[in-house]
Design a protein around this motif. Structure first.
Motif, PDB file in Angstrom:
ATOM      1  N   THR A 106      58.460  37.194  78.511  1.00  0.00           N
ATOM      2  CA  THR A 106      58.024  38.590  78.656  1.00  0.00           C
ATOM      3  C   THR A 106      58.350  39.193  80.015  1.00  0.00           C
ATOM      4  O   THR A 106      58.053  40.362  80.257  1.00  0.00           O
ATOM      5  CB  THR A 106      56.499  38.696  78.446  1.00  0.00           C
ATOM      6  OG1 THR A 106      55.833  37.893  79.426  1.00  0.00           O
ATOM      7  CG2 THR A 106      56.107  38.255  77.042  1.00  0.00           C
ATOM      8  N   HIS A 130      48.040  34.813  80.166  1.00  0.00           N
ATOM      9  CA  HIS A 130      48.213  36.241  79.935  1.00  0.00           C
ATOM     10  C   HIS A 130      47.309  36.647  78.767  1.00  0.00           C
ATOM     11  O   HIS A 130      47.187  35.907  77.782  1.00  0.00           O
ATOM     12  CB  HIS A 130      49.658  36.550  79.534  1.00  0.00           C
ATOM     13  CG  HIS A 130      50.693  36.107  80.501  1.00  0.00           C
ATOM     14  ND1 HIS A 130      51.045  34.778  80.665  1.00  0.00           N
ATOM     15  CD2 HIS A 130      51.472  36.822  81.338  1.00  0.00           C
ATOM     16  CE1 HIS A 130      52.002  34.699  81.574  1.00  0.00           C
ATOM     17  NE2 HIS A 130      52.289  35.925  81.997  1.00  0.00           N
ATOM     18  N   TYR A 178      48.017  38.865  76.574  1.00  0.00           N
ATOM     19  CA  TYR A 178      48.857  38.993  75.387  1.00  0.00           C
ATOM     20  C   TYR A 178      49.276  37.634  74.830  1.00  0.00           C
ATOM     21  O   TYR A 178      49.514  37.513  73.624  1.00  0.00           O
ATOM     22  CB  TYR A 178      50.076  39.873  75.670  1.00  0.00           C
ATOM     23  CG  TYR A 178      49.715  41.329  75.738  1.00  0.00           C
ATOM     24  CD1 TYR A 178      49.264  42.016  74.620  1.00  0.00           C
ATOM     25  CD2 TYR A 178      49.819  42.029  76.937  1.00  0.00           C
ATOM     26  CE1 TYR A 178      48.920  43.357  74.684  1.00  0.00           C
ATOM     27  CE2 TYR A 178      49.475  43.377  77.012  1.00  0.00           C
ATOM     28  CZ  TYR A 178      49.035  44.033  75.882  1.00  0.00           C
ATOM     29  OH  TYR A 178      48.687  45.356  75.952  1.00  0.00           O
ATOM     30  N   LEU A 209      46.219  36.709  72.830  1.00  0.00           N
ATOM     31  CA  LEU A 209      46.214  37.530  71.626  1.00  0.00           C
ATOM     32  C   LEU A 209      47.253  37.040  70.619  1.00  0.00           C
ATOM     33  O   LEU A 209      46.989  36.984  69.411  1.00  0.00           O
ATOM     34  CB  LEU A 209      46.470  38.994  71.977  1.00  0.00           C
ATOM     35  CG  LEU A 209      46.540  39.961  70.796  1.00  0.00           C
ATOM     36  CD1 LEU A 209      45.212  40.023  70.051  1.00  0.00           C
ATOM     37  CD2 LEU A 209      46.947  41.347  71.299  1.00  0.00           C
ATOM     38  N   SER A 210      48.437  36.660  71.087  1.00  0.00           N
ATOM     39  CA  SER A 210      49.505  36.240  70.169  1.00  0.00           C
ATOM     40  C   SER A 210      49.128  34.982  69.400  1.00  0.00           C
ATOM     41  O   SER A 210      49.654  34.747  68.305  1.00  0.00           O
ATOM     42  CB  SER A 210      50.815  36.022  70.930  1.00  0.00           C
ATOM     43  OG  SER A 210      50.774  34.833  71.690  1.00  0.00           O
TER      44      SER A 210
END
Length: 157
Positions: free
Chosen positions: A43, A68, A70, A73-74
């Motif tokens: 990223t 992170h 994200y 979340l992923s």
């Protein structure tokens, strides 16, 4: 340590009847530093609080490197696969997120799991079922979840 609890239904009609019910909880997933580094590379987010363990230990308010938001979340993707199985579904898609909050940082080597409740089920005009799920990505050893998310999926038979 608890194991995953999965809801399994035969079809979308049975799924729709679960509105308001807890669907299940996934197994724990560990987020090691090498996974954090790989996510940073993918990223281009190389902020030191994620990828510099020595500096993060010395300077960050978290006491060490954190995953992170994200990345955490992923991980809903592999965890979701353990929470719900619909036998008749031939295709399922992530339709989006209505709300996401990163409520607790996940330290490197922290463990997370998903718990999910079926908030709403709606038939789609051209077939299929859209579900809205209230989910929490729990952080092992913490009463406060790492992520609170309202996610939307579409299923087709």
């Amino acid at each position: 340590m608890t194991t995953a609890t999965t809801t399994r239904v035969a079809n979308l009609t049975e799924l729709a009847q679960l509105e308001g019910q807890i669907l299940g909880t996934s197994s724990w997933i560990t987020i090691p530093q090498d996974r954090i580094n790989t996510f940073a590379d993918a990223t281009d987010d190389h902020q030191w609080i994620h990828v510099d363990p020595e500096r993060a230990k010395a300077e960050s308010p978290f006491g060490g490197p954190i995953a992170h938001g994200y990345l955490t979340l992923s991980l809903i993707i592999p965890m979701w696969e353990e929470v719900l199985k619909v036998d008749s579904v031939t295709m399922a898609v992530n339709y989006g997120l209505n709300k996401v909050r990163f409520t607790n940082p996940v330290p490197a080597d922290g463990r997370v799991r998903l718990s999910a409740t079926l908030q709403k089920a709606e038939r789609l005009p051209k077939g299929g079922l859209q579900i809205t799920v209230d989910a929490q990505i729990e952080l092992e050893g913490s009463e406060r979840p790492a992520v609170v998310v309202e996610t939307v999926y579409r299923f087709f038979e």
